[in-house]
Structure formats: C-alpha cells, structure tokens
Design a protein around this motif. Sequence first.
Motif: not given
Length: 493
Positions: A345, A348-349, A372, A377, A379, A389, A391
């Motif tokens: 994660r 991914l951030d 996620l 977040l 979707w 996804v 943010w």
Amino acid sequence: MLLPVYTTGSLRFLLLLQIQFANAEDKQEFQKYPTKAGRRSLSRSISQSSTDSYSSAASYSDSSDDETSPRDKVQTNSTGSSDFCVKNVKQAEFGRREIEIAEQDMSALISLRKRAQGEKPLAGAKIVGCTHITAQTAVLIETLVALGAQCRWTACNIYSTQNEVAAALAETGGVTNTLPHTCFSPCSILDDGGDLTHWVYKKYPSVFKKARGIVEESVTGVHRLYQLSKAGKLCVPAMNVNDSVTKQKFDNLYCCRESILDGLKRTTDVMFGGKQVVVCGYGEVGKGCCSALKALGSIVCITEIDPICALQGCMDGFRVVKLNEVIRQMDLVITCTGNKNVVTREQLDRMKNGCIVCNMGHSNTEIDVASLRSPELTWERVRSQVDHVIWPDGKRVVLLAEGRLLNLSCSTVPTFVLSITATTQALALIELFNAPEGRYKQDVYLLPKKMDEYVASLHLSNFDAHLTELSDEQAKYMGLNKNGPFKPNYYRY
C-alpha cells in the motif's frame, strides 16, 4: 466417464463431496465496488461496447447484465441433469465450438487419445481438478476422460473462467454422473496454485488415504507442497509440473512473452514505446514479459531477490533496482513472483497518476489489493477487468483484474503452449496412477527427463521439424541411449 464441472466462487463451493457453504459474504466478495451508481452505469456501458467483445473472460455468456449468482439458479442440461454449477448452461453450443478450435492446436493431446483407443491407462481413475476453466483445459479434461478417467472440476480463478466452455462441459458431463457426490473419492488431484490440495487436506484429510498423488503446475502450489514435505505432512506423492522443462521454458517463458502484450492492449490500449516499466521478478515469466516489452520500445527495469536471476537480467540489458527506488517514475508495474505483498500500500500511495498495475504471477496476493478497499479511496469500474482506484487528491491508479492473473483474466493465451503443459499434466497423472506401489514415496518429484522429451517430440510435427538421429558410434561415444534421455537431470536448458 465425465462428471460435473463446477466453476463459480471459491473452493469452498466445490461440490466434490456435496458440501454447501451458504455464506452471503462470499457471494459478494468480488462485487464490492465503492462507486457511485451513475459512474457504475456508465462503466458498464463502456465495458459492454468495447472490451467484452474481445476478452476471453467476457465471452458469450457475459454479454448480459444478469448478475445472479449461479448458486441461486436451478439449471438442467439437455438430459435433465442439474449436477453442475455454471453461469448459463444454454451457452454450451458456443463453448463446444471454442473447444473444437482449441483441439486444432493441441495435437499432442489428440494423439494421446488415439494411442489410447485400445487401452485406457486411466481406467478406474477418479480425478478432481482445480484449474483455469478455458477451452484448452476442456481439451485436457476430455482427454483424461477418453483415457478412462472420471473427472470433477472447479475453477481456480473466476475471472479466467470461460463460461460458455464450462457450460459445454456441464452439458456433456451431466449425463454420465452415475455416482453420488459423497461416493466420489478421488485418487488424483490436478491443482493450479495448491488451493484444492489445501482445502482437501484441511477439510477431508481421509481422502489422501486412498489417493495416488497430486499433480501441481504453479510455483505457488509447488512451494506449498515442499512446505508440507519439509514438515512431514505430505500424505501422498506429488508431481512438480511447474519445474519441468516443458512448463518452464514454454508455458512460463514463451506464453507470457506473447500474452503480456495482449492483456495490456485489450484492457488499456496503452502504447509501449518509451514507457517506464518495472517487472518484479526475473524468472521465466519475468523474462518473457521483459523481452516482449523491450522489443516494443519500453524502458524496462527489474527487481529480484535471487543474485543469479539478477545477473541474468543485467546481462540481458536490464537495470536491477529496488522497487522503492523507481516507483514514482513508473508508468507500468508488473508482478511476476508468486509471492505476497510484492507491491504494498505504501508503494501504491507513491505511484504517479495513471500508473498501470497488474500481476502475471500465479497468486493474487502479489499486489496488496485488500488495502485499497478502504473508505478514503474510491473504486471506479472503467471496463471489464479495469478499475480506477482514486485517491483523495484525485490521483488514479489503473488496476487490472483486481490483481489476478492478467493474461488469463483479460486476454487469451496461445493454445499451442498450453497444449505442451496440458500434455505434461496428463502424462504425470498417468505415471502416478500406474506406478507400482513403492516407486514414489510421500515426497515431491520432478518429471522424468524422458517424459519431458516425449512431450516435446509430440509437438515437433506442428513445425515439420525433423530430429537428427545418433549413430551407434556417436551414442557410444557420448554414453547415451539412442532414444534418450539426451540430457542428465541436472542439465539446465
């Protein structure tokens, strides 16, 4: 005798022993998308008008909006049997056509059927399988049946399931179900990932008392088998198909070299030239992916834990990096390890807006997708197997197939290559079933070199290839049998 095929949900729904798990949460596991209704409606429209017409996962039976779980449907085939669970049995005719197309490029399995017309090397064998349900798998299943086996099957990946093929198998198999579920005690397991083996081991360990063995084709599943063997908990012999030469060099390398591009193009329409790509893992799968992407002009770097694979990557012209060092610059992140939490994660951030993330390894744990699914977040379904996804700051990461296998979930794989692996699996099952008592202990075995060579020889006719034969003098000089095996077991191709 071909018995029913089960293709939906998790392995807990495997009706091998007619055990039902009515868990509403399981049913919704892959349907939770925290998106707005309007966005989802638009996404469905986009999905149906584009990718669904091309993707193998979005086949004939996926073209409607019917999201009713197959568990909630009462279906019967043309003979009146309902001993199966598929999305729509009425799509059997389409599935049969796809199976017939696959047969044209799987000549080795057809050859096994013809050679077994006089004898049935699997007569009396009861085989359960948990693999991807595709047209190529159907050819394997029907070959096992032609060799005398009774089969029951379930899907190891709901996104790679070709629903019309599952319907075709259900249509063919329902009529031959002459045994109650509770009486179907398998003698062999054909697994892809170890999930079925693990499930039976935990729920019904007594099944292994009469079992002849396990055939496993994935790195993840093989790793689990070696863990059981090391702990002294492996109850039956197991055949490691994943590390056979024919699987490693053809399915893992050549198949992924073609299917990685196919999957990415179908889902994202991305242009590869100039893209910054990191491939996590430089085993045979990683090598295939890197070769294809480099050929189309991508700037590729790799991550590795093994110094030998890392050195191979360097010699092939790829930078070997740590993922944290390059994650902010990458346009595309591909995992090929079979491990867990390869992309976390935190990483991914840190990805840039628009970064594409996908998995080519077996396990869906390589990308931390679970992290996620959090309130902050959003979707957004873009098309079949493609999610944005989002943010809080508006950054979007493009996640493919929810972290599952890209090539089997979002595209197709070359039938010819799958023929090689499927033939290897069939021969491994024949070997375990017919081996005299005591030949194989409760351990994990590699396929004999002679069997690898035999599988390869069955496929040479497709290329009109002609092998050179050793003379008696040459064979004596090399210390070889003229008919093989031609390499020692320790030889690395």
